[in-house]
Design a protein around this motif. Sequence first.
Motif, PDB file in Angstrom:
ATOM      1  N   PRO A 284      46.457  40.830  55.356  1.00  0.00           N
ATOM      2  CA  PRO A 284      47.275  41.408  54.276  1.00  0.00           C
ATOM      3  C   PRO A 284      46.599  42.621  53.648  1.00  0.00           C
ATOM      4  O   PRO A 284      47.212  43.681  53.513  1.00  0.00           O
ATOM      5  CB  PRO A 284      47.390  40.260  53.266  1.00  0.00           C
ATOM      6  N   TYR A 285      45.344  42.470  53.241  1.00  0.00           N
ATOM      7  CA  TYR A 285      44.572  43.614  52.746  1.00  0.00           C
ATOM      8  C   TYR A 285      43.541  43.977  53.800  1.00  0.00           C
ATOM      9  O   TYR A 285      42.901  43.101  54.377  1.00  0.00           O
ATOM     10  CB  TYR A 285      43.822  43.254  51.456  1.00  0.00           C
ATOM     11  N   LYS A 286      43.359  45.269  54.020  1.00  0.00           N
ATOM     12  CA  LYS A 286      42.355  45.705  54.990  1.00  0.00           C
ATOM     13  C   LYS A 286      41.003  45.860  54.302  1.00  0.00           C
ATOM     14  O   LYS A 286      39.962  45.694  54.927  1.00  0.00           O
ATOM     15  CB  LYS A 286      42.733  47.057  55.616  1.00  0.00           C
ATOM     16  N   VAL A 287      41.042  46.245  53.029  1.00  0.00           N
ATOM     17  CA  VAL A 287      39.816  46.562  52.297  1.00  0.00           C
ATOM     18  C   VAL A 287      39.950  46.049  50.866  1.00  0.00           C
ATOM     19  O   VAL A 287      41.023  46.150  50.273  1.00  0.00           O
ATOM     20  CB  VAL A 287      39.625  48.100  52.219  1.00  0.00           C
ATOM     21  N   ALA A 288      38.832  45.520  50.322  1.00  0.00           N
ATOM     22  CA  ALA A 288      38.799  45.201  48.890  1.00  0.00           C
ATOM     23  C   ALA A 288      37.701  46.037  48.244  1.00  0.00           C
ATOM     24  O   ALA A 288      36.582  46.107  48.765  1.00  0.00           O
ATOM     25  CB  ALA A 288      38.518  43.718  48.687  1.00  0.00           C
ATOM     26  N   VAL A 289      38.031  46.677  47.145  1.00  0.00           N
ATOM     27  CA  VAL A 289      37.035  47.473  46.424  1.00  0.00           C
ATOM     28  C   VAL A 289      36.551  46.639  45.248  1.00  0.00           C
ATOM     29  O   VAL A 289      37.353  46.164  44.426  1.00  0.00           O
ATOM     30  CB  VAL A 289      37.635  48.809  45.944  1.00  0.00           C
ATOM     31  N   LEU A 290      35.213  46.433  45.193  1.00  0.00           N
ATOM     32  CA  LEU A 290      34.640  45.510  44.217  1.00  0.00           C
ATOM     33  C   LEU A 290      33.505  46.188  43.445  1.00  0.00           C
ATOM     34  O   LEU A 290      32.413  46.369  43.983  1.00  0.00           O
ATOM     35  CB  LEU A 290      34.069  44.274  44.940  1.00  0.00           C
ATOM     36  N   PRO A 291      33.736  46.582  42.201  1.00  0.00           N
ATOM     37  CA  PRO A 291      32.616  47.083  41.404  1.00  0.00           C
ATOM     38  C   PRO A 291      31.643  45.936  41.117  1.00  0.00           C
ATOM     39  O   PRO A 291      32.092  44.822  40.851  1.00  0.00           O
ATOM     40  CB  PRO A 291      33.274  47.579  40.111  1.00  0.00           C
ATOM     41  N   LEU A 292      30.341  46.231  41.194  1.00  0.00           N
ATOM     42  CA  LEU A 292      29.361  45.153  41.012  1.00  0.00           C
ATOM     43  C   LEU A 292      29.490  44.489  39.647  1.00  0.00           C
ATOM     44  O   LEU A 292      29.326  43.280  39.506  1.00  0.00           O
ATOM     45  CB  LEU A 292      27.944  45.709  41.199  1.00  0.00           C
ATOM     46  N   SER A 293      29.785  45.289  38.626  1.00  0.00           N
ATOM     47  CA  SER A 293      30.025  44.688  37.310  1.00  0.00           C
ATOM     48  C   SER A 293      31.227  45.377  36.672  1.00  0.00           C
ATOM     49  O   SER A 293      31.735  46.376  37.189  1.00  0.00           O
ATOM     50  CB  SER A 293      28.785  44.841  36.421  1.00  0.00           C
ATOM     51  N   LYS A 294      31.626  44.802  35.509  1.00  0.00           N
ATOM     52  CA  LYS A 294      32.845  45.319  34.870  1.00  0.00           C
ATOM     53  C   LYS A 294      32.595  46.558  34.008  1.00  0.00           C
ATOM     54  O   LYS A 294      33.505  47.041  33.343  1.00  0.00           O
ATOM     55  CB  LYS A 294      33.415  44.224  33.970  1.00  0.00           C
ATOM     56  N   LYS A 295      31.327  47.046  33.999  1.00  0.00           N
ATOM     57  CA  LYS A 295      30.981  48.195  33.146  1.00  0.00           C
ATOM     58  C   LYS A 295      31.886  49.395  33.446  1.00  0.00           C
ATOM     59  O   LYS A 295      32.217  49.669  34.609  1.00  0.00           O
ATOM     60  CB  LYS A 295      29.520  48.596  33.401  1.00  0.00           C
ATOM     61  N   ALA A 296      32.236  50.113  32.389  1.00  0.00           N
ATOM     62  CA  ALA A 296      33.245  51.173  32.509  1.00  0.00           C
ATOM     63  C   ALA A 296      32.882  52.226  33.561  1.00  0.00           C
ATOM     64  O   ALA A 296      33.748  52.657  34.340  1.00  0.00           O
ATOM     65  CB  ALA A 296      33.442  51.845  31.160  1.00  0.00           C
ATOM     66  N   GLU A 297      31.576  52.620  33.610  1.00  0.00           N
ATOM     67  CA  GLU A 297      31.243  53.691  34.558  1.00  0.00           C
ATOM     68  C   GLU A 297      31.425  53.222  36.010  1.00  0.00           C
ATOM     69  O   GLU A 297      31.808  54.009  36.885  1.00  0.00           O
ATOM     70  CB  GLU A 297      29.832  54.261  34.321  1.00  0.00           C
ATOM     71  N   LEU A 298      31.183  51.933  36.267  1.00  0.00           N
ATOM     72  CA  LEU A 298      31.398  51.418  37.630  1.00  0.00           C
ATOM     73  C   LEU A 298      32.888  51.350  37.951  1.00  0.00           C
ATOM     74  O   LEU A 298      33.314  51.624  39.076  1.00  0.00           O
ATOM     75  CB  LEU A 298      30.763  50.033  37.799  1.00  0.00           C
ATOM     76  N   SER A 299      33.687  50.955  36.949  1.00  0.00           N
ATOM     77  CA  SER A 299      35.144  50.913  37.177  1.00  0.00           C
ATOM     78  C   SER A 299      35.653  52.288  37.559  1.00  0.00           C
ATOM     79  O   SER A 299      36.456  52.436  38.489  1.00  0.00           O
ATOM     80  CB  SER A 299      35.884  50.471  35.908  1.00  0.00           C
TER      81      SER A 299
ATOM     82  N   GLU B 208      37.542  42.976  39.873  1.00  0.00           N
ATOM     83  CA  GLU B 208      36.280  43.216  39.163  1.00  0.00           C
ATOM     84  C   GLU B 208      35.830  42.011  38.351  1.00  0.00           C
ATOM     85  O   GLU B 208      34.884  42.110  37.582  1.00  0.00           O
ATOM     86  CB  GLU B 208      36.373  44.484  38.303  1.00  0.00           C
ATOM     87  N   THR B 209      36.515  40.873  38.505  1.00  0.00           N
ATOM     88  CA  THR B 209      36.090  39.705  37.719  1.00  0.00           C
ATOM     89  C   THR B 209      35.277  38.738  38.580  1.00  0.00           C
ATOM     90  O   THR B 209      35.478  38.662  39.786  1.00  0.00           O
ATOM     91  CB  THR B 209      37.311  38.943  37.154  1.00  0.00           C
ATOM     92  N   GLN B 210      34.370  38.011  37.928  1.00  0.00           N
ATOM     93  CA  GLN B 210      33.487  37.006  38.544  1.00  0.00           C
ATOM     94  C   GLN B 210      32.312  37.638  39.316  1.00  0.00           C
ATOM     95  O   GLN B 210      32.291  38.842  39.568  1.00  0.00           O
ATOM     96  CB  GLN B 210      34.253  36.087  39.503  1.00  0.00           C
ATOM     97  N   ALA B 211      31.377  36.732  39.681  1.00  0.00           N
ATOM     98  CA  ALA B 211      30.178  37.193  40.408  1.00  0.00           C
ATOM     99  C   ALA B 211      30.588  37.757  41.770  1.00  0.00           C
ATOM    100  O   ALA B 211      31.579  37.323  42.352  1.00  0.00           O
ATOM    101  CB  ALA B 211      29.227  36.019  40.600  1.00  0.00           C
ATOM    102  N   ILE B 212      29.778  38.685  42.275  1.00  0.00           N
ATOM    103  CA  ILE B 212      30.141  39.371  43.520  1.00  0.00           C
ATOM    104  C   ILE B 212      30.249  38.391  44.692  1.00  0.00           C
ATOM    105  O   ILE B 212      31.153  38.500  45.534  1.00  0.00           O
ATOM    106  CB  ILE B 212      29.158  40.536  43.833  1.00  0.00           C
ATOM    107  N   GLY B 213      29.356  37.380  44.727  1.00  0.00           N
ATOM    108  CA  GLY B 213      29.401  36.403  45.822  1.00  0.00           C
ATOM    109  C   GLY B 213      30.736  35.673  45.838  1.00  0.00           C
ATOM    110  O   GLY B 213      31.342  35.468  46.895  1.00  0.00           O
ATOM    111  N   LYS B 214      31.198  35.291  44.645  1.00  0.00           N
ATOM    112  CA  LYS B 214      32.494  34.593  44.546  1.00  0.00           C
ATOM    113  C   LYS B 214      33.622  35.497  45.003  1.00  0.00           C
ATOM    114  O   LYS B 214      34.581  35.050  45.642  1.00  0.00           O
ATOM    115  CB  LYS B 214      32.758  34.194  43.086  1.00  0.00           C
ATOM    116  N   ARG B 215      33.523  36.777  44.677  1.00  0.00           N
ATOM    117  CA  ARG B 215      34.595  37.701  45.066  1.00  0.00           C
ATOM    118  C   ARG B 215      34.614  37.922  46.581  1.00  0.00           C
ATOM    119  O   ARG B 215      35.676  38.041  47.188  1.00  0.00           O
ATOM    120  CB  ARG B 215      34.447  39.031  44.315  1.00  0.00           C
ATOM    121  N   TYR B 216      33.424  37.954  47.204  1.00  0.00           N
ATOM    122  CA  TYR B 216      33.396  38.035  48.674  1.00  0.00           C
ATOM    123  C   TYR B 216      34.122  36.828  49.272  1.00  0.00           C
ATOM    124  O   TYR B 216      34.912  36.958  50.204  1.00  0.00           O
ATOM    125  CB  TYR B 216      31.949  38.056  49.196  1.00  0.00           C
ATOM    126  N   ARG B 217      33.829  35.650  48.713  1.00  0.00           N
ATOM    127  CA  ARG B 217      34.456  34.418  49.242  1.00  0.00           C
ATOM    128  C   ARG B 217      35.971  34.451  49.087  1.00  0.00           C
ATOM    129  O   ARG B 217      36.714  33.989  49.949  1.00  0.00           O
ATOM    130  CB  ARG B 217      33.903  33.183  48.522  1.00  0.00           C
TER     131      ARG B 217
END
Length: 435
Positions: free
Chosen positions: A341-356, A376-385
Amino acid sequence: MPAEFPDLFDRVVNLSKRRGFVFPSAEIYGGFRSTYDYGPLGSLLLRNVKEQWIRSMVQERDDVLLIDVAILAPPAVFEASGHLANFTDPLVDCRKCNSRWREDQINGVCPTCGSTDFTEARAFNLMFKTHAGPVEGAGAEVYLRPETAQGMFVNFANVLTTSRKKPPFGIAQVGKSFRNEITPGNFVFRTREFEQMEMEFFVPPAEATQWYEYWIEQRYNWYVNLGIAESLLRIRPHDADELSHYSSGTSDVEFSFPWGWGELEGIANRGDYDLTQHMKHSGVKLDYFDQVTNERYTPYCIEPAAGATRAMMAFLLAAYDEEDVKGETRMVLRLHHRLAPYKVAVLPLSKKAELSGKSREVLKLLQPHFMCDYDETQAIGKRYRRQDEIGTPFCITVDFDSLEDNQVTLRERDSMAQTRLPISDLLPTLRERLS
Ligand code: GAP
């Protein structure tokens, strides 16, 4: 079925509901039996299945044309096709518990109460009938098509005269079909409303057998090329007593569903049955005059007829996997990248404005080319899963170093390998790997 998941069916049904692939229809009203809605992920997956079919059957060839025909059709079409007389299943009622069954599916024993006492079998027509316009009754009756195929036969002359094609050539269609199935079930395997992907390939009669064999091979390979292991597929020729009223030979591509082998698609040699019938009933010539040989003939038709919704279910079942990663179970949907369904997910490491901000720049760069997710929510490992679970082939992580060096981390779903690369390389790299 992969031996390690004896409850694979339940896992895939649960995943479908939990992550938004497939929802029971009208659920807030208690559901509408055996009808399903395709959620945000399911509608993308289903669309990709259909697009891959069109790509292989139409785009990558020069002898097949795509059409899109009305779902509502007058009785004359189905009178001619034989569906009014023959498109029936044998219906029996259990005399003990009053449940209704298809006689050919129960081996004489009621699956609900075990009784062997049934009413005489009645021929139950599977077509949905309704009325067009404000007046009910004779003359206003219409049918919801039970297959897309008739649309191709009825439009044979239109396509022939407007396209300059000559046999062998095909007419293809993807769309909804409706059957009042007596026993729908097994999730989206058998439903009353479903989608088909069908192609009618018109050939000189002497070439019919050769094209029949050709299409069986092509269609089997389509599933293999989109990632289904050959151990989960087989080709099964029909016995003479199984053949549909129009067919002189049919072979099914079958998939090893959790309950056993089941049909994904049928490839049939329909002979000249349909064109001849429509010629007789409409009075319109539906044959072909070959100007080279000076011969007039009615083409034979080879038909690969697949179910899009059923194929989607097979792709989900085949892709489901779990593995142990450092003592934790990782669930991963190993969908072919063209189906994901999605080919790519873009995940900022944290929710900080400059990363967004930086992450959204990357997202905007990719969105015109690929269906992307952003999270951009939750720990990066959880988002990979979470992305593994829905089959996203690539994740891109934007971290604080990215702000300085304009590089990001590209993480691959199956191997979990991570590589760092400049943002300017993202598009060519992903284009190559997702082609
Ligand atoms: N024009 C020929 C034809 O319709 P079919 O074998 O009846 O042949 C073709 O249907 C495909 O459509 C099947 O192989 C299956 O994948 C899909 N299909 C048929 N009935 C279905 C149902 N009730 N629910 C979901 N898919 C169905």
